[in-house]
Design a protein around this motif. Structure first.
Motif, PDB file in Angstrom:
ATOM      1  N   MET A   1      76.295  57.441  75.465  1.00 53.11           N
ATOM      2  CA  MET A   1      76.689  58.651  76.232  1.00 53.11           C
ATOM      3  C   MET A   1      75.784  59.119  77.023  1.00 53.11           C
ATOM      4  O   MET A   1      74.409  59.426  76.723  1.00 53.11           O
ATOM      5  N   THR A   2      76.150  59.804  78.229  1.00 51.18           N
ATOM      6  CA  THR A   2      75.199  60.311  79.214  1.00 51.18           C
ATOM      7  C   THR A   2      75.024  61.692  78.570  1.00 51.18           C
ATOM      8  O   THR A   2      75.937  62.500  78.039  1.00 51.18           O
ATOM      9  N   ASN A   3      73.750  62.216  78.649  1.00 52.14           N
ATOM     10  CA  ASN A   3      73.210  63.310  78.350  1.00 52.14           C
ATOM     11  C   ASN A   3      73.282  64.321  79.512  1.00 52.14           C
ATOM     12  O   ASN A   3      72.553  64.012  80.358  1.00 52.14           O
ATOM     13  N   ASN A   4      74.212  65.438  79.605  1.00 49.94           N
ATOM     14  CA  ASN A   4      74.327  66.171  80.561  1.00 49.94           C
ATOM     15  C   ASN A   4      74.008  67.627  80.498  1.00 49.94           C
ATOM     16  O   ASN A   4      74.527  68.588  81.110  1.00 49.94           O
ATOM     17  N   HIS A   5      73.391  67.878  79.329  1.00 47.39           N
ATOM     18  CA  HIS A   5      73.031  69.417  78.957  1.00 47.39           C
ATOM     19  C   HIS A   5      71.545  69.185  78.535  1.00 47.39           C
ATOM     20  O   HIS A   5      71.079  68.257  77.810  1.00 47.39           O
ATOM     21  N   GLY A   6      70.811  70.278  78.584  1.00 47.17           N
ATOM     22  CA  GLY A   6      69.515  70.585  77.585  1.00 47.17           C
ATOM     23  C   GLY A   6      68.401  70.001  78.587  1.00 47.17           C
ATOM     24  O   GLY A   6      68.493  69.573  79.902  1.00 47.17           O
ATOM     25  N   SER A   7      67.092  70.187  77.974  1.00 46.34           N
ATOM     26  CA  SER A   7      65.947  69.740  78.947  1.00 46.34           C
ATOM     27  C   SER A   7      65.969  68.291  79.131  1.00 46.34           C
ATOM     28  O   SER A   7      65.164  67.890  80.082  1.00 46.34           O
ATOM     29  N   LYS A   8      66.742  67.268  78.182  1.00 45.49           N
ATOM     30  CA  LYS A   8      66.540  65.877  78.589  1.00 45.49           C
ATOM     31  C   LYS A   8      67.827  65.616  79.351  1.00 45.49           C
ATOM     32  O   LYS A   8      68.039  64.081  79.049  1.00 45.49           O
ATOM     33  N   ARG A   9      68.138  66.275  80.067  1.00 43.56           N
ATOM     34  CA  ARG A   9      69.596  65.945  80.727  1.00 43.56           C
ATOM     35  C   ARG A   9      69.298  64.805  81.802  1.00 43.56           C
ATOM     36  O   ARG A   9      68.174  64.538  82.138  1.00 43.56           O
ATOM     37  N   LEU A  10      70.333  64.241  82.224  1.00 46.88           N
ATOM     38  CA  LEU A  10      70.330  63.228  83.111  1.00 46.88           C
ATOM     39  C   LEU A  10      70.282  63.716  84.484  1.00 46.88           C
ATOM     40  O   LEU A  10      71.360  64.375  84.750  1.00 46.88           O
ATOM     41  N   VAL A  11      69.212  63.770  85.297  1.00 48.98           N
ATOM     42  CA  VAL A  11      69.473  64.443  86.427  1.00 48.98           C
ATOM     43  C   VAL A  11      69.493  63.631  87.896  1.00 48.98           C
ATOM     44  O   VAL A  11      69.650  64.044  89.086  1.00 48.98           O
ATOM     45  N   VAL A  12      69.748  62.401  87.723  1.00 51.09           N
ATOM     46  CA  VAL A  12      69.972  61.443  88.522  1.00 51.09           C
ATOM     47  C   VAL A  12      71.343  60.673  88.314  1.00 51.09           C
ATOM     48  O   VAL A  12      71.380  60.285  87.276  1.00 51.09           O
ATOM     49  N   GLY A  13      71.979  59.866  89.292  1.00 51.50           N
ATOM     50  CA  GLY A  13      72.954  58.900  88.879  1.00 51.50           C
ATOM     51  C   GLY A  13      73.811  59.055  89.960  1.00 51.50           C
ATOM     52  O   GLY A  13      74.108  59.772  90.905  1.00 51.50           O
ATOM     53  N   ALA A  14      75.054  58.011  89.725  1.00 49.76           N
ATOM     54  CA  ALA A  14      75.973  57.851  90.471  1.00 49.76           C
ATOM     55  C   ALA A  14      76.821  59.556  90.643  1.00 49.76           C
ATOM     56  O   ALA A  14      76.939  59.965  89.500  1.00 49.76           O
ATOM     57  N   HIS A  15      77.267  59.855  91.821  1.00 48.16           N
ATOM     58  CA  HIS A  15      78.237  61.119  92.142  1.00 48.16           C
ATOM     59  C   HIS A  15      77.506  62.446  91.550  1.00 48.16           C
ATOM     60  O   HIS A  15      78.053  63.201  91.706  1.00 48.16           O
ATOM     61  N   TYR A  16      76.246  62.269  91.470  1.00 54.73           N
ATOM     62  CA  TYR A  16      75.656  63.679  91.319  1.00 54.73           C
ATOM     63  C   TYR A  16      75.736  64.413  92.646  1.00 54.73           C
ATOM     64  O   TYR A  16      74.843  64.003  93.457  1.00 54.73           O
ATOM     65  N   GLY A  17      76.123  65.398  92.619  1.00 56.82           N
ATOM     66  CA  GLY A  17      76.275  66.414  93.817  1.00 56.82           C
ATOM     67  C   GLY A  17      77.042  65.672  95.050  1.00 56.82           C
ATOM     68  O   GLY A  17      77.445  66.311  96.316  1.00 56.82           O
ATOM     69  N   LEU A  18      77.920  64.493  94.794  1.00 54.73           N
ATOM     70  CA  LEU A  18      78.728  63.954  95.616  1.00 54.73           C
ATOM     71  C   LEU A  18      79.708  64.906  96.070  1.00 54.73           C
ATOM     72  O   LEU A  18      80.121  65.033  97.173  1.00 54.73           O
ATOM     73  N   ARG A  19      80.368  65.657  95.145  1.00 56.18           N
ATOM     74  CA  ARG A  19      81.534  66.645  95.402  1.00 56.18           C
ATOM     75  C   ARG A  19      80.993  67.536  96.127  1.00 56.18           C
ATOM     76  O   ARG A  19      81.698  67.827  97.357  1.00 56.18           O
ATOM     77  N   ASP A  20      79.920  68.046  96.039  1.00 54.95           N
ATOM     78  CA  ASP A  20      79.598  69.419  96.770  1.00 54.95           C
ATOM     79  C   ASP A  20      79.250  68.793  98.227  1.00 54.95           C
ATOM     80  O   ASP A  20      79.554  69.402  99.248  1.00 54.95           O
ATOM     81  N   TRP A  21      78.597  67.793  98.257  1.00 55.94           N
ATOM     82  CA  TRP A  21      78.231  66.790  99.730  1.00 55.94           C
ATOM     83  C   TRP A  21      79.495  66.672 100.214  1.00 55.94           C
ATOM     84  O   TRP A  21      79.459  67.132 101.624  1.00 55.94           O
ATOM     85  N   LEU A  22      80.227  66.256  99.865  1.00 51.01           N
ATOM     86  CA  LEU A  22      81.747  65.788 100.430  1.00 51.01           C
ATOM     87  C   LEU A  22      82.443  66.868 100.939  1.00 51.01           C
ATOM     88  O   LEU A  22      83.100  66.980 101.923  1.00 51.01           O
ATOM     89  N   SER A  23      82.659  67.834  99.827  1.00 52.60           N
ATOM     90  CA  SER A  23      83.523  69.013 100.020  1.00 52.60           C
ATOM     91  C   SER A  23      82.833  69.659 101.434  1.00 52.60           C
ATOM     92  O   SER A  23      83.741  70.272 102.197  1.00 52.60           O
ATOM     93  N   GLN A  24      81.494  69.821 101.394  1.00 55.17           N
ATOM     94  CA  GLN A  24      81.008  70.554 102.431  1.00 55.17           C
ATOM     95  C   GLN A  24      81.252  70.039 103.959  1.00 55.17           C
ATOM     96  O   GLN A  24      81.288  70.738 105.105  1.00 55.17           O
ATOM     97  N   ARG A  25      81.435  68.419 104.123  1.00 53.51           N
ATOM     98  CA  ARG A  25      81.755  67.903 105.268  1.00 53.51           C
ATOM     99  C   ARG A  25      83.272  67.839 105.539  1.00 53.51           C
ATOM    100  O   ARG A  25      83.647  68.333 106.652  1.00 53.51           O
ATOM    101  N   VAL A  26      84.061  67.636 104.507  1.00 51.45           N
ATOM    102  CA  VAL A  26      85.468  68.066 104.836  1.00 51.45           C
ATOM    103  C   VAL A  26      85.814  69.335 105.278  1.00 51.45           C
ATOM    104  O   VAL A  26      86.355  69.602 106.336  1.00 51.45           O
TER     105      VAL A  26
END
Lengths: 120, 140
Positions: A1-26
């Motif tokens: 399971m991906t760890n998406n909270h706390g100090s050891k969270r996964l900070v890279v990977g597919a779709h990270y920030g993609l939604r913000d990036w894409l919505s800013q362009r749209v």
């Protein structure tokens, strides 16, 4: 399971920030379209007074487009301001405060702009 | 490794950042943020202009007179200056934004294209701002 909270969270990977990036362009595309629509009508020959200016916003499709652009602007500006605050404001408390103020500012401005559009 | 860790310069300060050469593309990137922040701050002014200019013929009159007689305690030149700031920020942000979209769509990521398009962005927004600013301040 991906760890998406706390100090050891996964900070890279597919779709990270993609939604913000894409919505800013749209939202940018929608605002660019709006800009061109207004600009083209302003450049038409003839004297530019109140009647012609208000007439641009009279058709229903233009009101819908303007409404969409107001909402787009709010979201677009939020993504941009959030980026700026994340890059330059390091103390967590100050950043949170500024983010809250930015949201309040944008929500207030969006509401005011919609209110103006509504009574046309 | 230990040696590297010892000689690391620490957090970059604004003073350190200013020591680096800033290419034109970097300047456009910086100004994209600056112009975006200006637009964010001037948002109420833009909405005020939209409000007074479209609501009615009477409000249109007060919109127009703000540029001649001022707005409350604000002198007319300050209103014009705010409008000029809005014009520059919009043009700079708009053209730099189109450049971004173009590069995203066509994958134009060469050094040369970055420089050329940055030069185009800076000069076209400056030129259009000068033209509209001269009109705003009644130079023609």
């Amino acid at each position: 399971m991906t760890n998406n909270h706390g100090s050891k969270r996964l900070v890279v990977g597919a779709h990270y920030g993609l939604r913000d990036w894409l919505s800013q362009r749209v939202t940018a595309l929608l605002m660019a379209l709006f800009t061109l629509v207004v600009l083209l009508q302003l450049l038409l020959p003839g004297e530019l007074g109140y009647d012609r200016w208000a007439g641009i916003f009279a058709p229903q499709w233009m009101k819908v487009l303007t409404f969409v652009v107001i909402l787009s602007l709010g979201y677009h500006a939020w993504v941009g301001v959030r980026d700026i605050l994340m890059d330059y404001i390091k103390p967590v408390g100050a950043r949170l405060l500024l983010q809250v103020l930015a949201i309040a500012w944008l929500a207030g401005c969006t509401g005011w702009a919609v209110q103006v559009l509504w009574r046309l | 490794m230990a040696q590297t860790a010892k000689t690391r310069p620490g957090t970059m300060r604004l003073f350190d950042a200013l020591q680096y050469r800033l290419p034109l593309a970097g300047l456009v990137s910086l100004l994209h943020r600056v112009s975006g922040a200006v637009l964010f701050v001037l948002l109420p002014f833009a909405i005020w202009m939209f409000d007074t200019s479209v609501t009615s013929e009477i409000s249109f009159g007060s919109f127009a007179s703000a540029f001649v007689a001022g707005l409350g305690f604000v002198p007319p030149w300050a209103v014009k200056l705010a409008a000029l700031a809005l014009i520059w920020a919009y043009l700079q942000h708009f053209i730099a934004g189109l450049r971004h979209l173009w590069m995203d769509a066509t994958h134009s990521v060469s050094n040369d294209f970055g420089r050329q398009s940055a030069l185009f962005t800076l000069s076209s927004s400056a030129l259009l701002t000068a033209l509209l600013g001269a009109k705003l301040f009644g130079l023609y």
